[in-house]
Design an enzyme around this catalytic site. Structure first.
Site, short mmCIF file in Angstrom:
data_model
loop_
_atom_site.label_atom_id
_atom_site.label_comp_id
_atom_site.label_asym_id
_atom_site.label_seq_id
_atom_site.Cartn_x
_atom_site.Cartn_y
_atom_site.Cartn_z
N LYS A 102 0.87 -1.18 0.00
CA LYS A 102 0.00 0.00 0.00
C LYS A 102 0.90 1.23 0.00
O LYS A 102 1.65 1.46 0.95
CB LYS A 102 -0.90 0.00 1.24
N ASP A 153 -2.71 10.16 3.17
CA ASP A 153 -4.09 9.75 3.41
C ASP A 153 -4.79 10.80 4.26
O ASP A 153 -4.68 10.81 5.48
CB ASP A 153 -4.12 8.39 4.12
N LYS A 156 -10.31 12.87 7.76
CA LYS A 156 -9.78 12.53 9.09
C LYS A 156 -9.82 13.75 9.99
O LYS A 156 -9.56 14.86 9.52
CB LYS A 156 -8.32 12.08 8.96
N ASP A 206 1.47 6.55 5.44
CA ASP A 206 0.56 5.57 4.82
C ASP A 206 1.17 4.92 3.56
O ASP A 206 0.57 4.05 2.95
CB ASP A 206 -0.78 6.24 4.50
N ASP A 234 -12.18 6.88 3.79
CA ASP A 234 -10.94 6.70 4.55
C ASP A 234 -10.51 5.23 4.61
O ASP A 234 -9.41 4.92 5.03
CB ASP A 234 -11.12 7.27 5.97
N ARG A 278 -7.59 -0.53 1.25
CA ARG A 278 -8.12 -1.81 0.76
C ARG A 278 -8.63 -1.69 -0.68
O ARG A 278 -8.60 -2.66 -1.43
CB ARG A 278 -9.21 -2.32 1.72
N1 BES Z 1 -4.23 4.66 6.82
C1 BES Z 1 -5.33 4.39 7.66
C2 BES Z 1 -5.00 3.44 8.81
C3 BES Z 1 -4.00 3.90 9.84
C4 BES Z 1 -4.45 4.46 11.02
C5 BES Z 1 -2.66 3.74 9.65
C6 BES Z 1 -3.54 4.86 11.99
C7 BES Z 1 -1.74 4.15 10.62
C8 BES Z 1 -2.19 4.71 11.78
C9 BES Z 1 -6.46 3.76 6.87
O1 BES Z 1 -6.55 4.17 5.55
C10 BES Z 1 -7.73 4.16 7.54
O2 BES Z 1 -8.00 5.32 7.62
N2 BES Z 1 -8.46 3.18 8.04
C11 BES Z 1 -9.67 3.42 8.75
C12 BES Z 1 -10.67 2.36 8.36
C13 BES Z 1 -12.06 2.66 8.81
C14 BES Z 1 -12.62 3.85 8.06
C15 BES Z 1 -12.91 1.45 8.57
C16 BES Z 1 -9.37 3.35 10.25
O3 BES Z 1 -8.53 2.56 10.66
O4 BES Z 1 -9.96 4.13 11.00
ZN ZN Z 2 -4.76 4.73 4.64
ZN ZN Z 3 -7.64 5.97 5.30
#
Ligand code: BES
Ligand code: ZN
Ligand code: ZN
Length: 466
Positions: free
Chosen positions: A227, A232, A239, A250, A309, A313
């Site tokens: 990835k 992000d 966010k 990210d 967000d 995936r």
């Molecule tokens: N890049 C983030 C995940 C992340 C969070 C990486 C903290 C490193 C530190 C990912 O793209 C994301 O935002 N995931 C969301 C998923 C949710 C919306 C289902 C998350 O983890 O909140």
């Molecule tokens: Zn991400």
């Molecule tokens: Zn994200």
């Protein structure tokens, strides 16, 4: 810092003495007065004796790495130019010194690093075997440091086309094949899930594919998919500000793939290795993809977007499809991703979550991680969590309908894009925790750690020794 492997005593400015099991052999009185106990990572400098003592406690390779890392930091706080250390565990010493010596100074106006230090690692006999362990450890540790540099670089200085340029540079240095595909290719081949994520960015998305082929006939084919979200922001499901900070990290999964590919040709393994990276920036704007959109991935599956967000995936889904379409007879396919905050909540900041359909393979990956000093644990799939990704209007939803088990449901989403013949060959690594920690830990600095590089290389080394 320069490292040299020697088998005769040499005259260095200072000596590093690794104190094993808290057993202090010389200078007992003064060390007692200074309250030096020889605890792990504890250091003390005796300037008159020209010795740095460093605690190691129980002798094992991880503790040697920690001790050498602490020692180089102590040496760096002085003007001594060279040091010698007696240590049989060449691999651990080299890695400890190189990983512990790392600092990220790109954005500091004053260069804080002074003259280059030389460290002499003294062993009984420098033979071919010892020399090759020494070279290999240098290759691995410098690749980890390269990844740290990439991940720490700001999103304005490191965006998808820069990531592609970096891949081309690594390929030309290591005689790898490198293909870079642009958005036109993504569109033509139906990679609309990945395309949608990058749509609002001024930086065009790139699909990067590096290939290493050994000189002899390859015994196995291994694929690493990363990835590479160079930023992000969360997209329209923006966010909160506090959570956006550090999202330059990210791209850690994709960057780790660059590190693996940078090391692979020097490790002389009989495997064909592929590195595939989806380099994309997730931004907001009039052209942004939206919650409510339905996207079609490369394999024809439709995805209901309920949160922009959960973009990693979406990018990985298409990259995994690409990998399985383009590479036949895969033996292992890994993906590395800072995929979920839930993984960090579940297992802590320092540990990688390992998921997949083959419990055996997951355990092998965890074992390799622990073997080389990374922390990892398995997170098991189950059919009930799988059902939480159901969509009323498309084939699958990009988020689960429950807030529990977020790391596993993200893994289960990716599983939908793994072909039947590859189900047991796929291993998902959620490195959201260890990839980037805003305080130093062991031989890892504040910020990027290069998580995933050592464990994947170790997995291949272990596979070769089976
Ligand atoms: N890049 C983030 C995940 C992340 C969070 C990486 C903290 C490193 C530190 C990912 O793209 C994301 O935002 N995931 C969301 C998923 C949710 C919306 C289902 C998350 O983890 O909140
Ligand atoms: Zn991400
Ligand atoms: Zn994200």
């Amino acid at each position: 810092m320069k490292l040299k492997l020697i088998d005769k005593k040499t005259k260095a400015d200072i000596q590093i003495v690794i104190v094993e099991n808290k057993k202090i052999k010389q200078n007992k009185q003064i060390l007692k007065t200074l309250k030096f106990k020889g605890e792990l990572e504890e250091t003390i400098l005796l300037p008159e004796a020209q010795i740095i003592y460093v605690g190691c406690e129980e002798v094992n390779s991880e503790n040697i790495k920690l001790a050498c890392s602490a020692a180089i930091k102590k040496l760096n706080s002085t003007d001594f130019k060279s040091a010698s250390v007696v240590c049989d565990d060449v691999d651990a010493a080299v890695q400890g010194f190189i990983l512990g010596d790392y600092s990220f100074t790109k954005y500091k106006s004053e260069d804080s690093k002074d003259i280059e230090k030389t460290i002499y690692i003294q062993i009984d006999k420098v033979n071919k075997k010892a020399q090759s362990i020494f070279d290999e450890a240098q290759t691995i540790a410098t690749s980890v440091n390269m990844v740290r540099d990439i991940v720490n670089t700001t999103p304005d200085d490191f965006y998808p086309s820069i990531m592609a340029a970096k891949a081309v540079e690594i390929a030309s240095k290591n005689k790898l094949k490198c293909e870079v595909y642009d958005e036109e290719y993504l569109d033509k081949t139906g990679m609309h899930s990945m395309l949608a994520v990058g749509r609002a960015s001024r930086h065009k998305s790139k699909l990067i594919h590096l290939t290493y082929k050994p000189k002899i006939k390859a015994k196995k084919k291994i694929v690493f998919v990363g990835k590479g979200l160079t930023y992000d922001s969360g997209g329209l499901s923006l966010k909160p500000s506090d959570f956006m900070v550090s999202m330059k990290s990210d791209k850690s999964g994709g960057s780790a793939v660059l590190g693996i590919m940078n090391a692979i040709s020097k490790l002389d393994l009989p495997f064909e290795v592929h590195g595939i990276i989806g380099a994309v920036e997730n931004m907001i704007g009039g052209d942004a993809y939206k919650p409510d959109d339905v996207l079609t991935a490369r394999n024809g599956k439709t995805i209901e977007v309920r949160n922009t967000d959960a973009e990693g995936r979406l990018v990985l889904a298409d990259c995994l499809c690409y990998a399985q379409d383009e590479i036949k007879d895969i033996d292992y396919i890994f993906d590395l991703a800072t995929l979920t905050g839930a993984c960090v909540v579940g297992v802590g900041q320092y540990t990688t979550g390992v998921m997949g359909n083959s419990i055996m393979s997951c355990h092998h990956a965890v074992k390799s991680a622990l073997n080389c000093g990374e922390l990892a644990t398995t997170l098991p799939f189950n059919r009930y969590l799988k059902k939480t990704l159901k969509s009323e209007i498309a084939d699958i939803c990009n988020i689960s309908n429950t807030r529990y088990g977020g790391a596993i449901t993200a893994g289960l989403f990716l599983n939908e894009f793994i072909k039947d013949e590859n189900k047991d060959k796929w291993i998902h690594l959620d490195i959201a925790g260890p990839a980037y920690v805003e305080k130093s830990w062991g031989y890892n600095p504040h910020g990027a750690s290069g998580a995933g590089v050592r464990m994947c290389l170790q997995f291949m080394k272990d596979l070769n020794n089976k």
